[in-house]
Scaffold this active site. Structure first.
Site, PDB file in Angstrom:
ATOM      1  N   PHE A 237       0.610  -1.047  -0.186  1.00 62.11           N
ATOM      2  CA  PHE A 237      -0.232   0.003   0.088  1.00 62.11           C
ATOM      3  C   PHE A 237       0.703   1.041   0.082  1.00 62.11           C
ATOM      4  O   PHE A 237       0.329   2.219   0.419  1.00 62.11           O
ATOM      5  CB  PHE A 237      -0.970   0.085   1.299  1.00 62.11           C
ATOM      6  CG  PHE A 237      -1.603  -1.217   1.614  1.00 62.11           C
ATOM      7  CD1 PHE A 237      -2.523  -1.612   0.342  1.00 62.11           C
ATOM      8  CD2 PHE A 237      -1.576  -2.174   2.356  1.00 62.11           C
ATOM      9  CE1 PHE A 237      -3.290  -2.736   0.515  1.00 62.11           C
ATOM     10  CE2 PHE A 237      -2.173  -3.241   2.363  1.00 62.11           C
ATOM     11  CZ  PHE A 237      -2.948  -3.651   1.443  1.00 62.11           C
ATOM     12  N   GLY A 509       1.680   1.271 -17.564  1.00 61.90           N
ATOM     13  CA  GLY A 509       3.329   1.418 -17.924  1.00 61.90           C
ATOM     14  C   GLY A 509       3.612  -0.002 -18.430  1.00 61.90           C
ATOM     15  O   GLY A 509       4.223  -0.440 -19.417  1.00 61.90           O
ATOM     16  N   ARG A 619     -10.028   1.288 -20.725  1.00 60.15           N
ATOM     17  CA  ARG A 619     -10.344  -0.128 -21.163  1.00 60.15           C
ATOM     18  C   ARG A 619     -10.527  -1.081 -19.997  1.00 60.15           C
ATOM     19  O   ARG A 619      -9.300  -0.853 -19.080  1.00 60.15           O
ATOM     20  CB  ARG A 619      -9.693  -0.555 -22.240  1.00 60.15           C
ATOM     21  CG  ARG A 619      -9.550  -2.130 -22.541  1.00 60.15           C
ATOM     22  CD  ARG A 619     -10.903  -2.240 -23.370  1.00 60.15           C
ATOM     23  NE  ARG A 619     -11.043  -3.698 -23.672  1.00 60.15           N
ATOM     24  CZ  ARG A 619     -10.465  -4.402 -24.717  1.00 60.15           C
ATOM     25  NH1 ARG A 619      -9.536  -3.419 -25.404  1.00 60.15           N
ATOM     26  NH2 ARG A 619     -10.577  -5.902 -24.863  1.00 60.15           N
ATOM     27  N   ASN A 622      -9.567  -6.702 -16.918  1.00 64.65           N
ATOM     28  CA  ASN A 622     -10.084  -7.802 -16.111  1.00 64.65           C
ATOM     29  C   ASN A 622     -11.156  -7.482 -15.335  1.00 64.65           C
ATOM     30  O   ASN A 622     -10.684  -6.853 -14.224  1.00 64.65           O
ATOM     31  CB  ASN A 622      -8.991  -8.726 -15.553  1.00 64.65           C
ATOM     32  CG  ASN A 622      -9.605 -10.079 -14.926  1.00 64.65           C
ATOM     33  OD1 ASN A 622     -10.534 -10.155 -14.403  1.00 64.65           O
ATOM     34  ND2 ASN A 622      -8.954 -11.226 -15.093  1.00 64.65           N
ATOM     35  N   THR A 625     -10.583  -8.776 -11.363  1.00 63.03           N
ATOM     36  CA  THR A 625      -9.493  -8.060 -10.466  1.00 63.03           C
ATOM     37  C   THR A 625      -9.941  -6.790 -10.423  1.00 63.03           C
ATOM     38  O   THR A 625      -9.427  -6.210  -9.222  1.00 63.03           O
ATOM     39  CB  THR A 625      -8.327  -8.335 -11.318  1.00 63.03           C
ATOM     40  OG1 THR A 625      -8.212  -7.893 -12.744  1.00 63.03           O
ATOM     41  CG2 THR A 625      -7.804  -9.802 -11.539  1.00 63.03           C
ATOM     42  N   GLN A 629     -10.224  -4.439  -6.650  1.00 65.08           N
ATOM     43  CA  GLN A 629      -9.512  -3.302  -6.495  1.00 65.08           C
ATOM     44  C   GLN A 629     -10.625  -2.211  -5.898  1.00 65.08           C
ATOM     45  O   GLN A 629     -10.319  -1.384  -5.066  1.00 65.08           O
ATOM     46  CB  GLN A 629      -8.857  -2.595  -7.615  1.00 65.08           C
ATOM     47  CG  GLN A 629      -7.486  -3.470  -7.993  1.00 65.08           C
ATOM     48  CD  GLN A 629      -6.779  -3.619  -6.857  1.00 65.08           C
ATOM     49  OE1 GLN A 629      -6.022  -2.372  -6.570  1.00 65.08           O
ATOM     50  NE2 GLN A 629      -6.493  -4.482  -6.324  1.00 65.08           N
ATOM     51  N   GLY A 696      -6.147   1.637  -9.581  1.00 63.89           N
ATOM     52  CA  GLY A 696      -6.497   1.125  -8.406  1.00 63.89           C
ATOM     53  C   GLY A 696      -6.417   1.874  -7.181  1.00 63.89           C
ATOM     54  O   GLY A 696      -7.209   1.485  -6.298  1.00 63.89           O
ATOM     55  N   GLU A 697      -6.077   3.262  -7.155  1.00 64.45           N
ATOM     56  CA  GLU A 697      -6.042   3.929  -6.031  1.00 64.45           C
ATOM     57  C   GLU A 697      -7.269   4.805  -6.120  1.00 64.45           C
ATOM     58  O   GLU A 697      -7.506   5.663  -5.138  1.00 64.45           O
ATOM     59  CB  GLU A 697      -4.869   4.671  -6.061  1.00 64.45           C
ATOM     60  CG  GLU A 697      -3.612   4.058  -5.721  1.00 64.45           C
ATOM     61  CD  GLU A 697      -2.166   4.969  -5.808  1.00 64.45           C
ATOM     62  OE1 GLU A 697      -1.882   5.308  -4.798  1.00 64.45           O
ATOM     63  OE2 GLU A 697      -1.515   5.188  -6.893  1.00 64.45           O
TER      64      GLU A 697
END
Length: 736
Positions: A237, A509, A619, A622, A625, A629, A696-697
């Site tokens: 994290f 990236g 886009r 998945n 997953t 998140q 994710g954040e």
């Protein structure tokens, strides 16, 4: 393109993790390894005047005890990519800057022996009174020089004039406490030397940064002589992104003793050895026209830093980038305290986002306007900081779909108006937004074997987000192979470089790097087939050949086909391709989040009973997953808003709840139904990554304010100091 990218395939590492087969850093078995254990200072300000290690050295199994008097000398890593954010190295002199600073490093044959010996080390200090209370030192605040995120003070337009033009103004302050990461896996290091070559097993989100830091710290160690390994991470994290002194100590001690050494931080040690989200005070002055149009935002954030460092991580991009406002001033101020250094922590923009989105909710009540309508009236499709259009931004669609999914139209806007018997019900919303990318990218290497299978390698990490899985999907799509015919490898600095897994930069990236390398390899296979007289595709124009599921075929004559396996087998050697890092553009992931709370007015108990989020991520690689998140961000928002806070004894400068019994985090019973949706439209600015932005954040931003806004809607009490604990709900705080 095959449908692999976008499919909700199961995690490729899932079985290994649930069966215990996954090898985490502390699981590394190294023959002859010794065990290290830290002795930490019990004072926050002063210096060591005497340290007695004789009893510890005589303790069974002890090999050595290192203090500032005999610890090998270390050089301060200075390269920004080395990610050593501290400006001092402990155990190099007698000075003490915070409680919990290492004062000795004990090495023994067994962990228990090292722990026992550490308790026998006696330290005498010259003690000075620490300053550890942000509120008491606000008059010492200053704006540091530009740091990792650029200038710490930015002005756009004329805020004074904008406030003067406003019909409605608010002037409010918010505080957020110190937070700690508390990843399931503690930080660990095992250092092994072979001559002048070093191998380190490390809990790292940035193995490239760890490698560079060790090379610089150990002085005469060439970068190519350092290898860092981190195959699995039990939660990252932010704390495992920078490089910390204990890693350098372990490598230096192992070289000195000519034996491998393993160090695993205890839970309590992690509270002072791994950084944290600092306590922060935010002041907002916001002006708006009667129709809701923002005329000015003045946003000043004051945060705690250590006595030796002044890097700030709580960025204010939401204030600068999320809404159209011609006059904006943001400033980040630091106050030096005798506390450990702050560091990266997941969703650093959550502090600014919480303040901004709460302030806009307060403004909506002043205007008598629906909170969504206020945000829509200040929507912008360009970055107000520079006028450049975003690659894509579908926040308006998020508002519309999110509100419909939550049932926002049924909300009675009057505070305290929605009840279920004696229980107060509140609904709140906010915008979620987080920058994504804008960092150095990654390289990648792919090798296609004669068996028609591919191995793809990048020196990146899976911090629990699903990198193994989604990069396997990208590789399979780009190569034209089946998903099961791709093996994605990470966590080794012998692989092509990747930036730290942080700043929501891994998907754009590493995804772009994998796509580039695999596209190059696919084209090489096509060229080999076209040149091969034995191939049915001999002399077919390369641009007419497609590759799907391991089969190459002529798009004009589909029955003319070959297989990757056959092409590479006839070629007689593997097909390889390697690409170098390319910088990632700066993107912006946004969303609309909603929360329902139920409040017991007698007990002050708050239960979050419903959460809903609609997000624009670009886009989707998945959905499974990605949804995970978003759920994780929502869970952390519950903790951030209602429970989590690190307590500091301001007289001693000591953290008093460095454990999971005193530092309260949500458990399953605290988490309600969480509904997550996605717009799923590619961002053309991230074309090499199939249009995917980092995300994710993002989910944690906004959701903290949505919960707080829901509490106000339920109770009519605006609590501006997190966490929203029961005493504040029933206390004498401000009500409206």
């Amino acid at each position: 393109m095959s449908p692999i990218v976008g499919s909700p395939v199961a995690r490729v590492d899932g079985r290994a993790k649930v069966t215990g087969a996954a090898t985490y850093t502390a699981d590394a078995q190294v023959r002859g390894a010794l065990y290290g254990y830290l002795v930490l200072s019990t004072i926050a300000n002063g210096r060591v005047t005497r340290i007695n290690t004789q009893d510890a050295e005589r303790s069974p199994g002890v090999v050595a005890v290192f203090t500032h008097e005999n610890m090998p000398r270390l050089a301060l890593p200075t390269s920004q990519l080395a990610a050593y954010w501290k400006r001092t190295i402990p155990l190099q002199n007698a000075d003490i800057h915070h409680s919990g600073q290492p004062v000795a490093y004990v090495v023994a044959d067994a962990l228990e022996q090292a722990q026992h010996a550490a308790s026998l080390v006696s330290v005498t200090y010259e003690t000075r009174t620490p300053q550890a209370n942000l509120a008491d030192a606000m008059d010492e605040a200053y704006v540091p020089l530009p740091g990792l995120e650029g200038p710490n003070e930015v002005t756009r337009g004329d805020v004074g004039a904008g406030l003067a033009q406003a019909d409605v103004r608010i002037d409010v302050s918010y505080t957020t406490p110190m937070h700690h990461h508390n990843a399931l896996e503690p930080s660990a290091t095992t250092a092994v030397w072979d001559g002048n070559r070093l191998t380190v097993y490390e809990t790292a989100q940035g193995i490239g940064a760890t490698r560079l830091s060790l090379s610089e710290a150990l002085g005469d160690l060439p970068l190519e002589n350092v290898r860092v390994l981190s195959s699995f991470l039990g939660g990252g994290f932010g704390a495992k992104g920078p490089v910390w002194p204990h890693t350098m100590f372990t490598a230096a001690v192992a070289r000195h003793l000519k034996r491998p050494v393993k160090l695993v931080l205890s839970r309590a040690q992690a509270y002072t050895s791994n950084g944290h989200r600092p306590e922060a005070h935010q002041q907002f002055r916001i002006g708006a026209k009667r129709d809701g149009t923002l005329t000015a935002i003045d946003h000043i954030t004051t945060s705690q830093v250590s006595r030796t460092e002044d890097l700030l991580f709580n960025t204010s991009e939401p204030t600068r980038m999320l809404y159209a406002c011609p006059n904006v001033h943001v400033a980040h101020r630091a106050v030096k305290l005798h506390l450990p250094a702050p560091s990266n922590m997941r969703s650093p923009e959550v502090v600014a986002s919480h303040g901004l989105e709460t302030a806009l909710d307060e403004l909506s009540y002043e205007l008598g306007m629906d909170p969504i309508e206020l945000r829509l009236r200040n929507y912008t499709s360009v970055n107000p900081d520079n006028g450049a259009a975003f690659g894509s931004k579908h926040l308006q669609e998020c508002y519309r779909r999110g509100a419909a999914g939550f049932g926002w139209s049924k909300r009675d806007p009057r505070p305290g108006s929605m009840r279920d018997g004696d229980t107060l019900i509140g609904w709140g919303m906010a915008s979620a937004a987080h920058t994504a990318g804008g960092r150095p990218g990654a390289g990648a290497r792919v090798v296609i074997s004669a068996g028609g299978k591919a191995v793809v390698q990048v020196a990146t990490h899976d911090i629990g987000t699903g990198t193994y899985t989604v990069m396997s999907q990208v590789a399979a799509d780009s190569l034209g192979l089946e998903f099961d015919d791709v093996d994605f490898e990470l966590g080794d600095t012998n692989f092509p470089y990747a930036f730290v897994s942080a700043a929501s930069a891994t998907v754009p990236g590493v995804g772009a790097a994998v796509n580039r390398a695999c596209t190059t390899a696919r084209r090489a296979v096509i060229d080999i087939a076209v040149a091969d007289t034995r191939s049915p595709l001999h002399r077919v124009p390369a641009d007419r050949i497609m590759v799907e599921s391991g089969v190459l075929y002529d798009t004009e004559r589909p029955k003319r086909r070959d297989t990757i396996r056959a092409v590479v087998t006839r070629h007689g050697q593997p097909v390889e391709a390697t690409t170098n890092p390319v910088a990632i553009p700066l993107g912006y992931s946004t969303g609309a989040v909603f929360a329902e709370v139920r409040v017991n007015p007698r007990l002050g108990q708050v239960r979050v009973t419903r959460m809903h989020g609609m997000f624009d991520t670009g886009r989707i690689f998945n959905r499974r997953t990605l949804r995970s998140q978003a759920i994780g961000g929502a869970v952390w928002a519950v903790g951030f808003t209602l429970a989590e806070h690190t307590l500091v004894d301001h007289h001693l400068g000591r953290i008093v709840n460095p454990n999971l019994s005193g530092y309260l985090i949500p458990v399953n019973a605290d988490i309600p139904e969480i509904n997550i949706g996605f717009v799923d439209k590619p961002d053309p600015a991230f074309q090499e990554a199939f249009g995917a932005r980092g995300f994710g954040e993002t989910p944690m931003t906004g959701m903290t304010a949505a919960i707080g806004n829901a509490v106000y809607h339920a109770t009519g009490r605006r609590i501006r100091d997190l966490p929203l604990t029961q005493d504040k709900i029933i206390g004498d705080g401000e009500t409206e």
